[in-house]
Design an enzyme around this catalytic site. Structure first.
Site, mmCIF file in Angstrom:
data_model
loop_
_atom_site.group_PDB
_atom_site.id
_atom_site.type_symbol
_atom_site.label_atom_id
_atom_site.label_comp_id
_atom_site.label_asym_id
_atom_site.label_seq_id
_atom_site.Cartn_x
_atom_site.Cartn_y
_atom_site.Cartn_z
ATOM 1 N N HIS A 306 24.119 40.845 86.502
ATOM 2 C CA HIS A 306 23.696 39.901 85.469
ATOM 3 C C HIS A 306 23.123 40.686 84.298
ATOM 4 C CE1 HIS A 306 21.777 36.453 83.516
ATOM 5 N NE2 HIS A 306 22.584 35.709 84.260
ATOM 6 N N ASP A 363 26.659 32.435 90.601
ATOM 7 C CA ASP A 363 28.045 32.105 90.974
ATOM 8 C C ASP A 363 28.429 32.577 92.366
ATOM 9 O OD1 ASP A 363 28.628 32.832 87.598
ATOM 10 O OD2 ASP A 363 28.829 30.850 88.519
HETATM 11 C C1 SDX Z 1 26.915 33.929 84.461
HETATM 12 O O1 SDX Z 1 24.057 35.357 80.669
HETATM 13 C C2 SDX Z 1 23.835 34.408 81.549
HETATM 14 O O2 SDX Z 1 22.750 33.899 81.672
HETATM 15 C C3 SDX Z 1 25.058 33.958 82.320
HETATM 16 C C4 SDX Z 1 24.810 32.965 83.459
HETATM 17 C C5 SDX Z 1 24.362 31.605 82.929
HETATM 18 O O3 SDX Z 1 23.717 30.863 83.697
HETATM 19 O O4 SDX Z 1 24.771 31.247 81.789
HETATM 20 O O5 SDX Z 1 23.828 33.468 84.336
HETATM 21 C C6 SDX Z 1 26.094 32.694 84.251
HETATM 22 O O6 SDX Z 1 27.782 34.203 83.679
HETATM 23 C C7 SDX Z 1 26.576 34.840 85.614
HETATM 24 C C8 SDX Z 1 27.468 36.142 85.661
HETATM 25 C C9 SDX Z 1 28.812 35.784 86.288
HETATM 26 N N1 SDX Z 1 29.741 36.939 86.160
HETATM 27 C C10 SDX Z 1 30.082 37.666 87.253
HETATM 28 O O7 SDX Z 1 29.621 37.490 88.375
HETATM 29 C C11 SDX Z 1 31.145 38.729 86.971
HETATM 30 C C12 SDX Z 1 30.758 40.040 87.650
HETATM 31 N N2 SDX Z 1 29.598 40.602 86.963
HETATM 32 C C13 SDX Z 1 29.827 41.409 85.824
HETATM 33 O O8 SDX Z 1 31.026 41.618 85.296
HETATM 34 C C14 SDX Z 1 28.575 41.834 85.066
HETATM 35 O O9 SDX Z 1 27.589 42.078 85.963
HETATM 36 C C15 SDX Z 1 28.103 40.866 84.002
HETATM 37 C C16 SDX Z 1 29.214 40.478 83.073
HETATM 38 C C17 SDX Z 1 27.544 39.636 84.630
HETATM 39 C C18 SDX Z 1 26.997 41.568 83.195
HETATM 40 O O10 SDX Z 1 27.599 42.638 82.581
HETATM 41 P P1 SDX Z 1 26.760 43.674 81.636
HETATM 42 O O11 SDX Z 1 25.342 43.245 81.523
HETATM 43 O O12 SDX Z 1 27.547 43.872 80.387
HETATM 44 O O13 SDX Z 1 26.747 44.991 82.496
HETATM 45 P P2 SDX Z 1 27.922 46.048 82.554
HETATM 46 O O14 SDX Z 1 29.252 45.343 82.698
HETATM 47 O O15 SDX Z 1 27.748 47.006 81.436
HETATM 48 O O16 SDX Z 1 27.592 46.747 83.951
HETATM 49 C C19 SDX Z 1 26.573 47.740 84.043
HETATM 50 C C20 SDX Z 1 27.053 48.651 85.171
HETATM 51 C C21 SDX Z 1 28.466 49.194 84.918
HETATM 52 O O17 SDX Z 1 28.574 50.428 85.642
HETATM 53 P P3 SDX Z 1 28.305 51.833 84.826
HETATM 54 O O18 SDX Z 1 29.116 51.790 83.555
HETATM 55 O O19 SDX Z 1 26.797 51.853 84.588
HETATM 56 O O20 SDX Z 1 28.761 52.902 85.796
HETATM 57 O O21 SDX Z 1 27.131 47.902 86.393
HETATM 58 C C22 SDX Z 1 28.492 47.852 86.826
HETATM 59 C C23 SDX Z 1 29.356 48.189 85.620
HETATM 60 O O22 SDX Z 1 30.603 48.768 86.031
HETATM 61 N N3 SDX Z 1 28.724 46.472 87.279
HETATM 62 C C24 SDX Z 1 29.431 46.140 88.349
HETATM 63 C C25 SDX Z 1 29.334 44.735 88.425
HETATM 64 N N4 SDX Z 1 28.616 44.271 87.410
HETATM 65 C C26 SDX Z 1 28.229 45.349 86.700
HETATM 66 N N5 SDX Z 1 30.124 46.878 89.240
HETATM 67 C C27 SDX Z 1 30.732 46.202 90.240
HETATM 68 N N6 SDX Z 1 30.696 44.838 90.394
HETATM 69 C C28 SDX Z 1 30.009 44.096 89.501
HETATM 70 N N7 SDX Z 1 29.966 42.764 89.635
#
Ligand code: SDX
Length: 428
Positions: A306, A363
């Site tokens: 998140h 989710d």
């Molecule tokens: C919602 O914003 C809100 O409030 C949203 C929400 C709401 O109520 O409106 O809460 C609802 O959208 C919840 C999120 C649902 N999405 C997912 O579950 C999809 C999977 N999660 C991600 O793709 C990610 O965690 C996000 C999109 C939710 C957040 O992404 P960020 O903050 O841009 O973080 P990032 O993608 O830059 O990740 C940081 C690191 C990265 O690794 P490094 O580059 O540091 O090596 O964490 C890793 C990412 O690769 N990472 C994951 C991961 N999520 C982040 N690695 C594996 N699996 C994951 N799910």
């Protein structure tokens, strides 16, 4: 004494005001930055940028705190109803009995959609994603209410907000009926908000249908937990589109489209798709945890991570508990719940996830309950939109009623070609 921050750039030193929120959060007010220094800021994904001040919802990502208008989500989840929470988010206070009755009666009186609007469903292919139908139908509502869609008119704002709360469940249920070739079921205003939705979703003219109070309560809880979440992607979209003074129907339709993405609200559907793949490939969760860590793979653990929560998402904690409760009371088992639990356990003992503070979000478990209720996977993000409706409306209302609101128009740093002259086709 108000705080300031100093910026030294070249031979210039400027002081910028620091504003402090009611929970002690501090923000650098850069509204004079470009005028004083010629500088703008860059902030990929707005990770460090506040777009507004707001009284609606407070999150503390480090502590895993979520409050709607100051009320902790745990208390609202346990004691309130979704319609009560909708009133709270939109008007800022919990309603007393009389206020709630007036609000409920208004919402109930607008649940039907124009008969012509029903005919638009015929134009969608049978397997259209229900989010395509929902966003189109919500935007199309503006075509039926030209006489009451001026965002600057308080009476138009009220009736538009009411119509959106009332008609979203009807439009959502009809998209499901369309996909299974069953007749649309008219709303029944004697039922509760959620009971009415369940009746439109699952009843058929050939049989009687009784709303199951257990299912009604479980769905009401899920809608409360999704009702608002401060400046997330779809809410920021609603604020930006609304700042152009587009009508509320078009504005909300833009939020629905933003929510559809698998990184946002579309994740609840993606979680179930992921769990089904893990099940079909033998249930080896560790293989998928390793895959999620592999930078050469695009696979992510959907429902994990998140932007704000760097601790447990308080909504996921509540939903996880509700999963056990609902499945037990419904006498149901779901192998996907066991896989989800194993996946969470494997991830939260792995340094890749722990170091990056990746926890289950709202989710991760919600789809388990939707499945138990009998809601098809493709409808999960529509359920998220139904829950988020009062939050989008509340945030839009706060923005449009703020006399200082300006149209949102970010700047950029240009990195393209510098000035060059046109070359005739034959000489290229
Ligand atoms: C919602 O914003 C809100 O409030 C949203 C929400 C709401 O109520 O409106 O809460 C609802 O959208 C919840 C999120 C649902 N999405 C997912 O579950 C999809 C999977 N999660 C991600 O793709 C990610 O965690 C996000 C999109 C939710 C957040 O992404 P960020 O903050 O841009 O973080 P990032 O993608 O830059 O990740 C940081 C690191 C990265 O690794 P490094 O580059 O540091 O090596 O964490 C890793 C990412 O690769 N990472 C994951 C991961 N999520 C982040 N690695 C594996 N699996 C994951 N799910």
């Amino acid at each position: 004494m108000s705080e300031t921050a100093k910026l030294i750039f070249g031979d210039k030193t400027i002081e910028m005001p620091v504003i402090t929120g009611s929970e002690g959060e501090k923000a650098l007010d850069i509204s004079r930055l470009r005028g004083d220094t010629g500088l703008i800021t860059m902030d990929d994904g707005y990770m460090n940028t506040g777009s507004c001040t707001s009284n609606v919802t407070f999150l503390d990502g480090e502590k895993g705190i979520l409050r709607y208008r100051g009320y902790p989500i745990e208390q609202l989840a346990e004691k309130a109803t979704f319609l009560e929470v909708s009133y709270l988010l939109i008007y800022g206070e919990l309603p007393d009995k009389e206020q709630f009755e007036i609000f409920r009666n208004n919402v109930v009186r607008h649940t039907m959609i124009h008969e012509d609007l029903k005919r638009l469903y015929d134009g969608f292919p049978k397997d259209s994603h229900p989010m395509a139908i929902l966003s189109s139908m919500i935007c199309t509502l503006s075509g039926y209410y030209n006489d009451s869609s001026d965002p600057l008119n308080p009476r138009h704002r009220e009736i538009s907000m009411t119509r959106l709360l009332s008609k979203t469940p009807t439009i959502a249920a009809y998209s499901h009926k369309k996909s299974i070739g069953q007749p649309f079921v008219y709303p029944r205003n004697s039922l509760s908000y959620v009971g009415n939705f369940l009746n439109m979703m699952f009843s058929v003219p050939a049989e009687d249908y009784e709303v199951d109070p257990l299912v009604e309560k479980a769905l009401d809880l899920l809608l409360i937990l999704h009702a608002d979440h401060e400046q997330n992607c779809s809410t920021s979209t609603v604020r930006l589109v609304g700042s152009s003074r587009a009508n509320l129907y078009a504005t909300i339709a833009s939020g629905i489209c933003a929510l559809w993405g698998p990184l946002h609200g579309g994740a609840n559907q993606a979680v179930i798709d992921m769990l089904e793949i893990i099940r079909d490939e033998g249930g080896d969760v560790n293989k998928f945890v390793q895959l999620a860590k592999d930078k050469n793979s695009t696979f992510r653990l959907m429902g994990f991570g998140h932007r704000v929560y760097k601790n447990f998402d308080p909504r996921a904690v509540i939903i996880k508990k509700a999963c056990d409760d609902v499945l037990r009371k419904m006498g149901k088992q779901d192998p996907l719940l066991d896989i989800a639990r194993k996946l969470e356990e494997a991830a939260l003992t792995d340094s890749y996830f722990v170091d990056r503070k990746l926890y289950p979000n709202v989710d991760f478990y919600s789809g388990i309950i939707y499945r138990a209720i009998g809601i098809p996977t493709e409808m999960f993000t529509v359920m998220f939109a139904m829950g988020r409706m009062p939050g989008w409306i509340a945030q839009w209302k706060e923005m449009i009623e703020n006399p200082n609101t300006k149209i949102g128009r970010p700047r950029q740093v240009f990195t393209g070609a510098q000035s060059r002259n046109y070359v005739e086709m034959g000489k290229r």
